[in-house]
Design a protein around this motif. Structure first.
Motif, PDB file in Angstrom:
ATOM      1  N   ASP A  28       0.811  -1.229   0.000  1.00  6.09           N
ATOM      2  CA  ASP A  28       0.000   0.000   0.000  1.00  6.09           C
ATOM      3  C   ASP A  28       0.840   1.271   0.000  1.00  6.09           C
ATOM      4  O   ASP A  28       0.326   2.360  -0.221  1.00  6.09           O
ATOM      5  CB  ASP A  28      -0.916   0.046   1.225  1.00  6.09           C
ATOM      6  N   MET A  29       2.131   1.120   0.294  1.00  2.32           N
ATOM      7  CA  MET A  29       2.972   2.287   0.529  1.00  2.32           C
ATOM      8  C   MET A  29       3.052   3.223  -0.671  1.00  2.32           C
ATOM      9  O   MET A  29       2.835   4.432  -0.534  1.00  2.32           O
ATOM     10  CB  MET A  29       4.379   1.856   0.928  1.00  2.32           C
ATOM     11  N   LEU A  30       3.334   2.725  -1.863  1.00  3.75           N
ATOM     12  CA  LEU A  30       3.503   3.598  -3.023  1.00  3.75           C
ATOM     13  C   LEU A  30       2.220   4.362  -3.350  1.00  3.75           C
ATOM     14  O   LEU A  30       2.268   5.546  -3.686  1.00  3.75           O
ATOM     15  CB  LEU A  30       3.979   2.812  -4.236  1.00  3.75           C
ATOM     16  N   GLY A  31       1.090   3.712  -3.238  1.00  8.41           N
ATOM     17  CA  GLY A  31      -0.184   4.386  -3.476  1.00  8.41           C
ATOM     18  C   GLY A  31      -0.435   5.492  -2.474  1.00  8.41           C
ATOM     19  O   GLY A  31      -0.910   6.580  -2.832  1.00  8.41           O
ATOM     20  N   ARG A  32      -0.103   5.239  -1.221  1.00  7.54           N
ATOM     21  CA  ARG A  32      -0.298   6.260  -0.186  1.00  7.54           C
ATOM     22  C   ARG A  32       0.642   7.438  -0.394  1.00  7.54           C
ATOM     23  O   ARG A  32       0.261   8.591  -0.186  1.00  7.54           O
ATOM     24  CB  ARG A  32      -0.104   5.658   1.205  1.00  7.54           C
ATOM     25  N   LEU A  33       1.872   7.145  -0.815  1.00  5.54           N
ATOM     26  CA  LEU A  33       2.819   8.225  -1.078  1.00  5.54           C
ATOM     27  C   LEU A  33       2.341   9.084  -2.249  1.00  5.54           C
ATOM     28  O   LEU A  33       2.399  10.316  -2.190  1.00  5.54           O
ATOM     29  CB  LEU A  33       4.212   7.666  -1.376  1.00  5.54           C
ATOM     30  N   ALA A  34       1.864   8.460  -3.300  1.00  4.85           N
ATOM     31  CA  ALA A  34       1.376   9.199  -4.466  1.00  4.85           C
ATOM     32  C   ALA A  34       0.162  10.040  -4.109  1.00  4.85           C
ATOM     33  O   ALA A  34       0.003  11.169  -4.600  1.00  4.85           O
ATOM     34  CB  ALA A  34       1.042   8.233  -5.597  1.00  4.85           C
ATOM     35  N   ALA A  35      -0.700   9.534  -3.239  1.00  6.78           N
ATOM     36  CA  ALA A  35      -1.919  10.261  -2.861  1.00  6.78           C
ATOM     37  C   ALA A  35      -1.608  11.518  -2.046  1.00  6.78           C
ATOM     38  O   ALA A  35      -2.422  12.449  -2.016  1.00  6.78           O
ATOM     39  CB  ALA A  35      -2.845   9.338  -2.070  1.00  6.78           C
ATOM     40  N   LEU A  36      -0.446  11.581  -1.409  1.00  7.50           N
ATOM     41  CA  LEU A  36      -0.087  12.766  -0.620  1.00  7.50           C
ATOM     42  C   LEU A  36      -0.012  14.009  -1.495  1.00  7.50           C
ATOM     43  O   LEU A  36      -0.336  15.107  -1.053  1.00  7.50           O
ATOM     44  CB  LEU A  36       1.263  12.562   0.083  1.00  7.50           C
ATOM     45  N   ARG A  37       0.427  13.850  -2.730  1.00  9.34           N
ATOM     46  CA  ARG A  37       0.644  14.992  -3.624  1.00  9.34           C
ATOM     47  C   ARG A  37      -0.633  15.790  -3.859  1.00  9.34           C
ATOM     48  O   ARG A  37      -0.609  17.007  -3.926  1.00  9.34           O
ATOM     49  CB  ARG A  37       1.202  14.478  -4.953  1.00  9.34           C
ATOM     50  N   SER A  38      -1.767  15.098  -3.974  1.00  9.35           N
ATOM     51  CA  SER A  38      -3.022  15.786  -4.279  1.00  9.35           C
ATOM     52  C   SER A  38      -3.939  15.933  -3.070  1.00  9.35           C
ATOM     53  O   SER A  38      -5.044  16.457  -3.197  1.00  9.35           O
ATOM     54  CB  SER A  38      -3.763  15.039  -5.401  1.00  9.35           C
ATOM     55  N   ALA A  39      -3.490  15.500  -1.905  1.00  8.05           N
ATOM     56  CA  ALA A  39      -4.338  15.563  -0.707  1.00  8.05           C
ATOM     57  C   ALA A  39      -4.502  17.007  -0.240  1.00  8.05           C
ATOM     58  O   ALA A  39      -3.574  17.815  -0.309  1.00  8.05           O
ATOM     59  CB  ALA A  39      -3.732  14.714   0.410  1.00  8.05           C
ATOM     60  N   SER A  40      -5.688  17.323   0.245  1.00  2.30           N
ATOM     61  CA  SER A  40      -5.957  18.653   0.793  1.00  2.30           C
ATOM     62  C   SER A  40      -5.269  18.787   2.154  1.00  2.30           C
ATOM     63  O   SER A  40      -4.896  17.788   2.781  1.00  2.30           O
ATOM     64  CB  SER A  40      -7.462  18.855   0.962  1.00  2.30           C
ATOM     65  N   THR A  41      -5.136  20.012   2.623  1.00  2.70           N
ATOM     66  CA  THR A  41      -4.508  20.238   3.928  1.00  2.70           C
ATOM     67  C   THR A  41      -5.275  19.548   5.047  1.00  2.70           C
ATOM     68  O   THR A  41      -4.657  18.890   5.899  1.00  2.70           O
ATOM     69  CB  THR A  41      -4.349  21.749   4.202  1.00  2.70           C
ATOM     70  N   PRO A  42      -6.628  19.638   5.090  1.00  5.67           N
ATOM     71  CA  PRO A  42      -7.336  18.905   6.147  1.00  5.67           C
ATOM     72  C   PRO A  42      -7.096  17.387   6.074  1.00  5.67           C
ATOM     73  O   PRO A  42      -6.965  16.728   7.109  1.00  5.67           O
ATOM     74  CB  PRO A  42      -8.809  19.233   5.893  1.00  5.67           C
ATOM     75  N   ALA A  43      -7.008  16.842   4.865  1.00  4.73           N
ATOM     76  CA  ALA A  43      -6.743  15.406   4.724  1.00  4.73           C
ATOM     77  C   ALA A  43      -5.340  15.070   5.225  1.00  4.73           C
ATOM     78  O   ALA A  43      -5.136  14.032   5.868  1.00  4.73           O
ATOM     79  CB  ALA A  43      -6.908  14.970   3.271  1.00  4.73           C
ATOM     80  N   LEU A  44      -4.369  15.936   4.941  1.00  2.00           N
ATOM     81  CA  LEU A  44      -3.004  15.708   5.428  1.00  2.00           C
ATOM     82  C   LEU A  44      -2.965  15.754   6.954  1.00  2.00           C
ATOM     83  O   LEU A  44      -2.303  14.931   7.594  1.00  2.00           O
ATOM     84  CB  LEU A  44      -2.050  16.752   4.843  1.00  2.00           C
ATOM     85  N   LYS A  45      -3.682  16.697   7.530  1.00  2.00           N
ATOM     86  CA  LYS A  45      -3.708  16.803   8.996  1.00  2.00           C
ATOM     87  C   LYS A  45      -4.378  15.581   9.627  1.00  2.00           C
ATOM     88  O   LYS A  45      -3.947  15.110  10.682  1.00  2.00           O
ATOM     89  CB  LYS A  45      -4.402  18.091   9.414  1.00  2.00           C
ATOM     90  N   GLN A  46      -5.418  15.062   8.982  1.00  2.00           N
ATOM     91  CA  GLN A  46      -6.066  13.859   9.491  1.00  2.00           C
ATOM     92  C   GLN A  46      -5.116  12.664   9.420  1.00  2.00           C
ATOM     93  O   GLN A  46      -5.020  11.875  10.367  1.00  2.00           O
ATOM     94  CB  GLN A  46      -7.354  13.562   8.711  1.00  2.00           C
ATOM     95  N   GLN A  47      -4.381  12.546   8.312  1.00  2.00           N
ATOM     96  CA  GLN A  47      -3.394  11.468   8.203  1.00  2.00           C
ATOM     97  C   GLN A  47      -2.325  11.602   9.277  1.00  2.00           C
ATOM     98  O   GLN A  47      -1.850  10.612   9.825  1.00  2.00           O
ATOM     99  CB  GLN A  47      -2.740  11.474   6.821  1.00  2.00           C
ATOM    100  N   TRP A  48      -1.932  12.842   9.563  1.00  2.00           N
ATOM    101  CA  TRP A  48      -0.926  13.077  10.612  1.00  2.00           C
ATOM    102  C   TRP A  48      -1.427  12.507  11.935  1.00  2.00           C
ATOM    103  O   TRP A  48      -0.696  11.812  12.634  1.00  2.00           O
ATOM    104  CB  TRP A  48      -0.666  14.578  10.745  1.00  2.00           C
ATOM    105  N   ARG A  49      -2.691  12.815  12.273  1.00  2.00           N
ATOM    106  CA  ARG A  49      -3.253  12.306  13.527  1.00  2.00           C
ATOM    107  C   ARG A  49      -3.229  10.773  13.549  1.00  2.00           C
ATOM    108  O   ARG A  49      -2.930  10.172  14.576  1.00  2.00           O
ATOM    109  CB  ARG A  49      -4.679  12.811  13.707  1.00  2.00           C
ATOM    110  N   GLU A  50      -3.566  10.159  12.424  1.00  2.00           N
ATOM    111  CA  GLU A  50      -3.611   8.702  12.351  1.00  2.00           C
ATOM    112  C   GLU A  50      -2.216   8.079  12.423  1.00  2.00           C
ATOM    113  O   GLU A  50      -2.024   7.055  13.061  1.00  2.00           O
ATOM    114  CB  GLU A  50      -4.285   8.264  11.050  1.00  2.00           C
ATOM    115  N   LEU A  51      -1.241   8.690  11.750  1.00  2.00           N
ATOM    116  CA  LEU A  51       0.072   8.082  11.638  1.00  2.00           C
ATOM    117  C   LEU A  51       1.029   8.449  12.767  1.00  2.00           C
ATOM    118  O   LEU A  51       1.977   7.716  13.035  1.00  2.00           O
ATOM    119  CB  LEU A  51       0.708   8.434  10.291  1.00  2.00           C
ATOM    120  N   PHE A  52       0.827   9.586  13.408  1.00  2.00           N
ATOM    121  CA  PHE A  52       1.698   9.992  14.512  1.00  2.00           C
ATOM    122  C   PHE A  52       1.016   9.860  15.869  1.00  2.00           C
ATOM    123  O   PHE A  52       1.670   9.957  16.895  1.00  2.00           O
ATOM    124  CB  PHE A  52       2.178  11.439  14.331  1.00  2.00           C
TER     125      PHE A  52
END
Length: 172
Positions: A28-52
């Protein structure tokens, strides 16, 4: 004497929080990395909460969030640094500063090291500045100050250290 200190990438919180962090399958890693490029700021912040397992840092540009999340995704997929590597890095740091924690956090000139790349997104365009020994380079041209680059990018006066997110560092 060797001290063991954790780095922010490895210190995701108390063991109870760390144990709840998701393992990321390598498939799943490559797909998740590619999705970061187009993710909105709120989506990035949500991922941060999940991953950190904690709230994202405030006042950081999307490029910062994306780069830290990309590292974290790879870390959770492949594992972090081995304890021997962390110990070696700590030992090297102690050789440079004699084990003095204050010196470790403060550089003599407070300026990013030559070769450092500063990233800033402005008006939908990502700008990359390279730190040189005697100035800065942006779009292939040398500049004496970050403020001059910030003015060229925005058309208005800016404190260059603030514009590139360096304000608040010691001596900045």
């Amino acid at each position: 004497m060797s001290r063991r200190r954790s780095t922010p990438a490895h210190d995701a919180g108390p063991p109870s929080v760390t144990a709840m962090l998701p393992a990321i399958p390598r498939s799943d890693m490559l797909g998740r990395l590619a999705a970061l490029r187009s993710a909105s700021t709120p989506a990035l912040k949500q991922q941060w909460r999940e991953l950190f397992g904690q709230a994202p840092p405030r006042f950081h540009p999307r490029t910062y969030l994306r780069s830290r999340l990309a590292y974290r995704i790879q870390e959770l997929a492949y594992g972090g640094l081995r304890p021997e590597t962390v110990d070696r890095l700590v030992a090297l740091g102690e050789q440079l500063d004699g084990g003095n924690v204050v010196l470790r956090r403060i550089r003599a000139d407070h300026r990013p090291l030559p070769g450092t790349r500063l990233l800033r997104e402005w008006a939908g365009v990502e700008h990359v500045v390279t730190v040189l020994a005697d100035g800065f380079e942006w779009e292939g041209r040398p500049y004496q100050s970050l403020s001059a680059i910030a003015r060229a990018i925005t058309g208005t006066r800016w404190n260059g250290w603030t514009f590139f997110g360096l304000k608040g560092r010691a001596g900045a």
